[in-house]
Structure formats: structure tokens, C-alpha cells
Design a protein around this motif. Structure first.
Motif, PDB file in Angstrom:
ATOM      1  N   GLU A 608      29.831  70.262  83.734  1.00  0.00           N
ATOM      2  CA  GLU A 608      28.510  70.014  84.588  1.00  0.00           C
ATOM      3  C   GLU A 608      27.753  68.713  84.298  1.00  0.00           C
ATOM      4  O   GLU A 608      26.833  68.404  85.171  1.00  0.00           O
ATOM      5  N   THR A 642      24.879  76.818  86.443  1.00  0.00           N
ATOM      6  CA  THR A 642      25.860  76.039  86.940  1.00  0.00           C
ATOM      7  C   THR A 642      26.281  75.524  88.252  1.00  0.00           C
ATOM      8  O   THR A 642      26.131  76.386  89.160  1.00  0.00           O
ATOM      9  N   SER A 644      29.168  73.580  89.327  1.00  0.00           N
ATOM     10  CA  SER A 644      30.683  73.416  89.405  1.00  0.00           C
ATOM     11  C   SER A 644      31.441  74.671  89.525  1.00  0.00           C
ATOM     12  O   SER A 644      30.883  75.676  88.928  1.00  0.00           O
ATOM     13  N   THR A 645      32.221  74.816  90.390  1.00  0.00           N
ATOM     14  CA  THR A 645      33.178  75.856  90.734  1.00  0.00           C
ATOM     15  C   THR A 645      33.760  76.165  89.214  1.00  0.00           C
ATOM     16  O   THR A 645      33.644  77.176  88.740  1.00  0.00           O
ATOM     17  N   LEU A 646      34.491  75.195  88.516  1.00  0.00           N
ATOM     18  CA  LEU A 646      35.212  75.474  87.434  1.00  0.00           C
ATOM     19  C   LEU A 646      34.146  75.828  86.353  1.00  0.00           C
ATOM     20  O   LEU A 646      34.445  76.889  85.473  1.00  0.00           O
ATOM     21  N   ARG A 648      31.416  77.785  86.609  1.00  0.00           N
ATOM     22  CA  ARG A 648      31.161  79.088  87.089  1.00  0.00           C
ATOM     23  C   ARG A 648      32.320  80.149  86.616  1.00  0.00           C
ATOM     24  O   ARG A 648      32.095  80.983  86.022  1.00  0.00           O
ATOM     25  N   MET A 649      33.504  79.613  86.893  1.00  0.00           N
ATOM     26  CA  MET A 649      34.627  80.275  86.412  1.00  0.00           C
ATOM     27  C   MET A 649      34.850  80.633  84.910  1.00  0.00           C
ATOM     28  O   MET A 649      34.916  81.841  84.484  1.00  0.00           O
TER      29      MET A 649
END
Length: 915
Positions: A608, A642, A644-646, A648-649
Motif C-alpha cells: 500500500e 487498503t 490495492s487488490t493484493l 485486500r487479498m
């Protein structure tokens, strides 16, 4: 054997033979002489004589064989005597006999085989089935029928198919009978069966009914009810008659007769009703000959020849085929240039005297004729005629028939290829061999007593013998088994189970208990079990653990009590205390959990930092943000968003892990604070192995041997003989001459803890076994007792007996096993692994995304050309790129600011509607 040769020389000395001669005949003579020796007036001989005569006619009338040479068979009667058989064989040796067919008797075959081996004349026997007639010892002996080795294999497989374990063998006491029964014993042993009793009958005709009566009375007193009858017809019918008179042809008996009986049934006219009544339900073996058009035609022809007065058995078919086998071999002999010539052996002249040994001629090309016989490959009335490597006919098979009423019924077949079947063997030869138990089948049998119910095969002998049952005379834990003081009787849990099981058996079991041990110290149970194999006891009853080394020497019943080794140790009660909140996790769990909190904060910060202003700022602020974000996820209270997608995952997976850890911690802490906790420094068998403290065990128990196998030194093992000794040793502890823990079987431990509230079971039960009653290997009583024990368990009697002797006190009701109450890392490593893999994948994708930017980024002017391409230079450029603010973060932050402004405006309007 020396006696036989002495008789031979004695006959020669008295001039039985005239002076000999030597002659040579052309390669295709007009006549070829073949001898035949067998007993004309016998069940086999009466049929074989006619069959051989018909075979000679057929050979001489067939122009495609021998090509003009006439086959002449000179038949001599041996009268079932070895002496006369040898005399007739020696008569043949003074003529140009190229082969001998016969004899039918294995005893005669043994004697003649010595003669033909020396004079190199092939001997083809169509009825000598003695398995000891070996081609190695007698190279010129050729068996043109099946060996009793296969017949006894068939008998053994029938016994095994029906689940019987012991048989009684009655046989003719000659070479054929003794060697046949010896082969049966070997084949039964391969299937864990045995001959429990065997008795021979005199082979002479002088045997009388009283002798047979004495024999059958002894058999009737035996335990086994499976009787194998391997005799000749005269003795066999007398045995069956006496058996019927003694009531031994009724329910419970099984009679298996070898092919002597099928030969009589197939060849004789209808037998008297009294004779047939004495063999009802008998199983009989008959050599199998495949059905064919040629065989059916010969049977039709046979009826015309005999007028229906005599039947044709398998030995007659083998005699017929033996003539054809010799004819084909002689034809091949001539085709190979063989010459029928005889010469005197110089060794015979060296004997000297008036023995006239020169009359005995040696067949010069006898070996060539023998090779042609063994290499034959033709089809006869009995099927394919071909020899394998040990000179036995290929594809041995037998019919299994059941005598019923005035005749018999075939219930199946046996073949060496596929075992027992209801399908003719020739239909199975085209398929792969399958000897699995599922494919072994026979049709139903009408057993003696006209019953379809399979006999059990054994009973308790009626000779007044009682079973001697060894019972351990225990000094401790006498609730399980103990001897009543001053008497020979026993009582206890195990005794009650045994007597209850015996009462359920469908037959009476006479027995008496015999004490094993002195009562002052517990006996060694392995020695008790070994006493069964030594014959001292017929069985053993008591608290006997079923362990591997004991099952190798005896058979156990179904376990009547579950058992297994457990660890007993002292304990202390734990208070919650000020630091109770740390107890739900062990130290490794705390370390890994804290590490992952920090790791997740770092990973999310990396993902992030470039695009999220909430993760940017001075280093001090960023470090605090990492700690705050990671720790706040424990309560799902993190305020940083958060982007970014990463990120959040990773956060989603981590929140799931936190949920599981939080729930487990709460449950464990609740248990610690609300439930009384017990503690012991011994956690189970593993902690005992790793320590050097003394361990107690019960005297006589297998626990000593088991602990030594675990690698625990014998010097650490302390034998204890009573519950009082258990308690004293545990209370003293290892520092005061006691023990740290005791390893014993669970039933003893449960009884011990019912009155000793200061000790508990720690850890898990680390062996699984049970208690059973021991019997000799393959004892049928063990099977029936197992069934009775299962019935006791199903109807609840077993539990009632247990409650009677082993009812727990109030103290034992509070007994709980002490186990580790801390949550272990091994219970959560899967969650941490998933989370770690997610972090790795996210970081890998992140660095893959920024690597192109790293390659395109212009290096700082202040960086020298040398350091520009060094590893440290690249690292600094990577860190600089990771710290660089992305344009995407500006638009994202602006959008969030607009959203926050609109949100604040809406709240203000709601609070002041006039505006």
C-alpha cells in the motif's frame, strides 16, 4: 532293498531262468513284444485286462502306426504280490521285451523298477500312484496315470474349503498307503491343517472284522470327525460296514474316500443295498477324464464287449492309453533308426557260480525308446497325453462325487490349475488361473445322516478326558481372576465371562481349572501362553493380553475386554493466577502468532505504501502505522483502508486466521478460568522416553517388554506387584526411591484409580489391544468361543458381568485424563501456511509489477557509473522506487477526500435542516 536283491539272486541260483542269449533284430521287425504285469483278479485288473486287449486290437488294425509291425502284449498275473510281480518281470527279461505295462500295485512297481532300470526297459504303470516313485530314483519308470500327490492335494483343498482343521487318516500299511498319507500330511500343513490321528491296516487278506472294530472304536473316541479312507476295496468296505455298525455314518461325521471307491462304483455291477447303505454321504475322488466323442464311442463299445456286466473306470482308460502311448513311441523309435537289440551285461558274468545271470538281457536302445515315450504328445481317451519336466502327466484333475442312494452325484471338480470348481477343468484351461477363495466352489453335499448342514468336523472326545485350562493365580487385582483360598475353584471377572460363554456352546465342554503361579506374586503371562504349545495346558483363561508375540504360537478368542497401555502419574490442582491469560497458547504458538502479526503489517505496508497516503509519511509514523494496523486487526478495528487488490487479498485471509485464533483462545481461556485444572510434569509416554526417571510396571505384564522395545533402559523399569505398591511408589516420587509414573493396562489402571484419587491418567492410550482366552493353534473351540463372546456382548451379559466385578466408586467418577490444556502450534500450522503462501504470492506479483518500472527508471545523476550497475545500487534504486509516490494514489486520495466532504455535508444538513 538288499533283501529284494537277495531274493532275486536266490531265484536265479535255483535255476528259475534258462541260459540267456543275445540277439539283434532288424529295425522294422514283424513283431514287437511288450510285457504287461498286473493282478488279473482285482478291481483294476479285471477292467485293465480287457482294455489292454482292445487297445492292442485297435493298434494292429490301424495301418498309420507301426506300419506293418505287429504289437504283441504278453500279460502276466502278479496276484498283487511283490514277489510274484518280480518273478514275472524277470521272465520278461529273457525275451525281447522292449517295454512293460504295469504294474497296478505301487509295492510291485517299487521292486520291478530296480530291475528295469538296470536292464533299460521302460516301465509304464497305469495304476501305481505312490508319490515316492520318483523318476530320479527310477529313471525308466513312467507313470501314465496321476500321482497320489495330486489326489492328496485335492483332499487337502476340500478339507480347507469347508474350514476343517484336523482329519483322521486310515490307510493300507504299505508303500502306497504310507506315502500317500505322508503327502496328505504335507498338503494339509500348507493350509494350516493337520492329521490328528492315523492308523494303518495290514495289506494282507488276513485282516479280520475284529481288528477293524478295535480300530474304529479308537477313532470314535477321537476329537476329529473328518475321516480320510485311503485303502483297498476289501479293507475299505469292511471299515465302512463297521463304522455304520458303530453309528459313525450319522450326523457330524465326514468320510472322504480316495479313488479306490470310485473305481469299484464305476466298474462293478450294482452293489448290494447293505453295502450302499454303509457309504451314504461319503465324498469320493475319481480321476477326471474329459468328455469326448471318442470316449463315448469306446463306452458304447465297452458295453457290447462286456454285455453290461462290468463298467469302465478311469484306470481302464489309462491302461488303454498306455498301449497307444507305447505304440506311438515304438513307431517314433523306428523312424529315428532305432534297432531292437539286446546284449548281456558283463557285470552279470562276473558274479560267477550257477546263477545263470546271462539270461538277463539289456535293451541296447532302451534310452532312446524312453525318450520317445516322454516326448509323446497325443490325445487319448483320458485327454492330452503329455509329460512335464518331472515326468508327470500334465493337467491333473479329479471329479468329486457324493454317494447318494443307489448311486452317486458329482458335486464339482478339482484341478491343479484352478482348484475347486463346478465347471469342468478343460473349460478353465483357456482362462488365466484363479485360485482365489471366491472362485473355489462346490455344489451342496448330502452328508452322512442325510443332512445338508455342513458338519462342524469335530467334537469333544468321548474318552472322559477333560480340558486342562491354565488360570493365572494372581496376587493383585484379584477382581479379574483369583483362586478361592483353600480350594481348586476360581472366581473373578474373567472366570464369569468364560463360564457364561461355555454355557452358550451347542455342546458340553468338560474342563477343569489348573492354577498357574504360587499366588504370592503375579505369574509371567507369556510363560502361561507358552505352556499351551508345550502341551501342559489345553487352554488358558484369564486377563491375558492379545499381543503379537503370543498370537504367533496360540489362537486367541474374540477380545472380551478392551485394553491398552496408559501412563499413570501424580497430579496437582492449578489455580487460575494472575498470568492465566497466557496459558491458552504454548510459547511456540505465541511466538509464531506475534511474528505473523508483524509480518502482515509489513506486507500490507509494502503493498500500500506507493498508492495509499495512509501508509506514507515520516519513518516513525510509518513504523507506528505498521504496528497499529497489524494489532488492530485482532479486534477488526483497523481504520486504514487498503487500496490495492493484493493488499485486500492478504488482509482478507489474515482476518480469517485471526477469527479462528481469537475464537480458540477465547474458548481455551474460558475453560481455564471456569474448570478445575490438573497438572503433571509427565505429559505421556513421549515425555517418559525423553526423561531419565524410573518407571513402574506390573509384575508379569507385557509392559516391561514393550517399554524396552521403545528404547527405555531396563535399569529405569521398576516391577510393582500390587495397587498399594503403585500408590506408595508414586507418592514417594523418583527423588525418594519411588517412580515418576506407572505404565500398565487400562483395566488395571481404572480399578486402581477407583480407590486412589491422587493420581490420574496422563496422555493418550498408546497401544490398542484386548484380553482373550488362549487355545492351541487352529483349535476349533477358539472359533466357537469367539462366537459365544460376541453373543454375550450383544445381549448385554458381558456388560453386566463387568459391572458386577468392576463397578467404580465415587472417586473414579471424577477421573479425567490429564492432557495438555494449551493450544499447540501443530493445530494451526495449516492456517499459518496458507497465510504465508498468500503473502509470498502477493509480494511476488507486486515485485513483478514494479520490475519494468525499475528497468525504465533513470538513475540519479549523483550516482557514479560504477555503482549504477552494482547490486547495492540496484537495491537503492528499488527502495527508491518502492518509496516513490504513485500518480494513482493522488487520484485515489482526491476521490476519497471528495467522498469525505460529501459525507460531512450530508451530516451537517441532517443536523441543520433549515440550511
Amino acid at each position: 532293498m538288499n533283501l529284494i536283491w537277495f531274493m532275486l539272486l536266490l531265484l536265479l541260483h535255483f535255476g528259475v531262468f534258462p541260459y540267456g542269449f543275445s540277439q539283434n533284430v532288424s529295425s522294422r521287425p514283424a513283431v514287437v513284444n511288450v510285457g504287461a504285469v498286473f493282478s488279473f483278479d482285482s478291481t483294476i485288473g479285471r477292467v485293465a485286462k480287457i482294455a489292454i486287449e482292445e487297445a492292442v486290437k485297435d493298434v494292429n488294425s490301424n495301418s498309420s502306426i507301426l506300419h506293418g509291425t505287429k504289437l504283441v502284449v504278453q500279460m502276466q498275473d502278479s496276484n498283487c504280490s511283490g514277489f510274484f510281480g518280480m518273478v514275472e518281470a524277470l521272465h520278461f527279461m529273457e525275451t525281447d521285451i522292449v517295454a512293460i505295462i504295469g504294474p497296478q500295485s505301487s509295492v510291485v512297481a517299487h521292486i520291478i523298477s530296480h530291475v528295469v532300470t538296470e536292464l533299460q526297459v521302460p516301465l509304464l504303470s497305469f495304476a501305481a500312484t505312490d508319490p515316492s516313485l520318483s523318476s530320479i530314483q527310477f529313471p525308466f519308470f513312467v507313470r501314465t496315470t496321476q500321482s497320489d500327490l495330486y489326489q492328496m492335494t485335492a483332499v487337502a483343498e476340500v478339507v480347507d474349503y469347508y474350514g476343517w482343521k484336523e482329519v483322521i487318516a486310515i490307510f493300507i500299511d504299505d508303500d502306497n498307503g504310507r506315502n500317500g498319507v505322508s503327502a496328505l500330511d504335507d498338503k494339509l500343513a500348507e493350509r494350516r491343517c493337520r492329521i490328528s490321528y492315523k492308523e494303518g491296516i495290514s495289506p494282507g487278506s488276513g485282516v479280520n472284522r475284529s481288528e477293524i472294530m478295535d480300530l474304529m472304536v479308537k477313532v470314535a473316541l477321537m476329537e476329529s470327525r473328518i475321516i480320510v479312507l485311503h485303502v483297498n476295496p476289501n479293507s475299505g468296505f469292511m471299515v465302512l460296514s463297521v463304522a455304520r455298525y458303530l453309528g459313525m455314518m450319522g450326523n457330524g461325521y465326514v468320510w472322504i474316500a480316495t479313488d479306490w471307491l470310485s473305481s469299484v462304483l464305476d466298474s462293478s455291477p450294482p452293489l448290494p443295498s447293505e453295502t450302499m447303505d454303509s457309504m451314504q454321504g461319503v465324498l469320493v475322488l475319481r480321476q477326471h477324464t474329459p468328455d469326448s466323442d471318442r470316449k463315448r464311442d469306446f463306452f458304447s463299445r465297452w458295453k457290447k464287449i462286456t454285455g453290461g456286466s462290468r463298467g469302465l473306470h478311469s484306470y481302464g482308460l489309462y491302461a488303454y492309453d498306455s498301449v497307444w502311448l507305447v505304440a506311438h513311441a515304438i513307431d517314433a523309435f523306428f523312424n529315428q533308426g532305432g534297432v531292437i537289440s539286446f546284449s548281456n551285461d558283463s557285470r552279470l558274468h562276473s558274479v560267477g557260480g550257477n546263477l545263470h545271470l546271462e539270461a538277463m538281457s539289456v535293451f541296447d536302445d532302451g534310452m532312446l525308446l524312453l525318450q520317445n515315450i516322454l516326448q509323446s504328445n497325443l490325445v487319448g481317451l483320458t485327454g492330452p497325453i503329455k509329460f512335464n519336466s518331472d515326468r508327470s502327466l500334465i493337467l491333473p484333475a479329479y471329479d468329486i462325487i457324493n454317494v447318494i442312494g443307489t448311486g452317486s452325484r458329482r458335486i464339482g471338480y478339482w484341478s491343479n490349475y484352478s482348484g475347486l470348481s463346478v465347471v469342468p477343468p478343460e473349460m478353465l484351461y483357456v482362462k488365466p488361473p484363479n485360485r482365489s477363495s471366491v472362485n473355489q466352489q462346490l455344489y451342496s453335499v448330502i452328508w452322512p445322516g442325510e443332512t445338508l448342514l455342513k458338519p462342524r468336523g469335530w467334537v469333544f472326545p468321548n474318552n472322559g478326558k477333560e480340558l486342562k485350562i491354565g488360570v493365572p493365580n494372581r496376587a493383585s487385582f484379584r477382581e479379574f481372576v483369583s483362586q478361592v483360598r483353600g480350594t481348586d475353584t476360581f472366581k473373578g471377572f474373567c472366570i464369569d465371562v468364560f463360564t457364561a460363554a461355555v454355557s452358550l456352546l451347542p455342546y458340553a465342554v468338560p474342563y477343569r481349572f489348573v492354577s498357574f503361579g504360587d499366588g504370592h506374586e503375579n505369574p509371567i503371562y507369556t510363560d502361561l501362553v507358552t505352556s499351551i504349545t508345550a502341551g501342559k495346558f489345553d487352554a488358558a483363561v484369564g486377563d491375558i493380553a492379545i499381543v503379537t508375540n503370543r498370537t504367533k504360537i496360540v489362537d486367541f478368542t474374540q477380545p472380551f475386554a478392551s485394553s491398552g497401555l496408559v501412563v499413570v502419574a501424580p497430579f496437582k490442582k492449578l489455580n487460575s493466577g494472575a498470568w492465566a491469560f497466557l496459558r491458552p497458547f504454548n510459547k511456540y504458538m505465541w511466538i509464531v502468532t506475534a511474528s505473523f502479526f508483524l509480518l502482515i503489517g509489513i506486507v500490507v505496508w509494502i503493498l500500500e505504501h506507493r498508492i495509499n497516503d495512509e501508509f506514507r509519511g515520516p519513518p516513525k509514523k510509518q513504523f507506528i502505522t505498521i504496528l497499529w494496523f497489524s494489532l488492530s486487526t485482532l479486534f477488526f478495528a483497523h481504520k486504514e483502508n487498503t487500496v490495492s487488490t493484493l493488499g485486500r487479498m492478504v488482509l482478507l485471509i489474515w482476518l480469517f486466521v485471526v477469527l479462528i485464533i481469537n475464537s480458540s483462545y477465547t474458548a481455551s481461556l474460558t475453560s481455564i478460568l471456569t474448570v478445575q485444572q490438573l497438572s503433571s510434569h509427565i505429559k505421556g509416554i513421549d515425555s517418559l522416553k525423553s526423561s531419565d526417571e524410573p518407571i513402574g510396571y506390573q509384575v508379569g505384564s507385557f509392559a516391561e517388554h514393550y517399554l524396552e522395545e521403545l528404547g527405555i533402559s531396563n535399569s529405569r523399569l521398576v516391577p510393582l506387584g500390587s495397587p498399594e505398591a503403585y500408590a506408595s511408589a508414586l507418592l514417594l516420587g523418583p527423588k525418594k526411591g519411588g517412580v515418576a509414573a506407572i505404565v500398565d493396562e487400562r483395566p488395571y489402571v481404572e480399578l486402581f484409580l477407583s480407590s486412589q484419587c491422587k493420581f490420574r491418567v496422563v496422555g493418550q492410550e498408546f497401544t490398542k489391544s484386548g484380553w482373550g482366552f488362549a487355545f492351541p493353534r487352529d483349535s476349533p473351540l477358539a472359533v466357537d468361543m469367539s462366537t459365544a463372546i460376541l453373543q454375550l456382548s450383544e445381549n448385554g451379559d458381558l456388560q453386566r458381568i463387568r459391572d458386577k466385578w468392576l463397578m467404580r466408586s465415587a472417586c473414579s467418577l471424577e477421573t479425567t485424563e490429564i492432557e495438555s490444556d494449551q493450544l499447540q502450534l501443530k493445530s494451526f500450522w495449516g492456517l499459518f501456511l496458507i497465510c504465508g503462501i498468500a503473502c509470498f504470492i502477493a509480494l511476488f506479483i507486486y515485485f513483478v509489477q514494479i520490475m519494468p518500472k525499475l528497468c525504465r527508471a533513470a538513475p540519479s545523476e549523483s550516482v557514479s557509473p560504477v555503482s549504477r550497475h552494482s547490486i547495492s545500487g540496484r537495491v537503492r534504486r528499488l527502495i527508491s522506487l518502492m518509496d516513490e509516490k504513485s500518480d494513482h494514489s493522488n487520484s485515489g486520495n482526491k476521490r476519497r477526500k471528495v467522498e469525505r466532504s460529501l459525507s460531512d455535508t450530508d451530516k451537517e444538513l441532517e443536523s441543520n435542516p433549515r440550511r
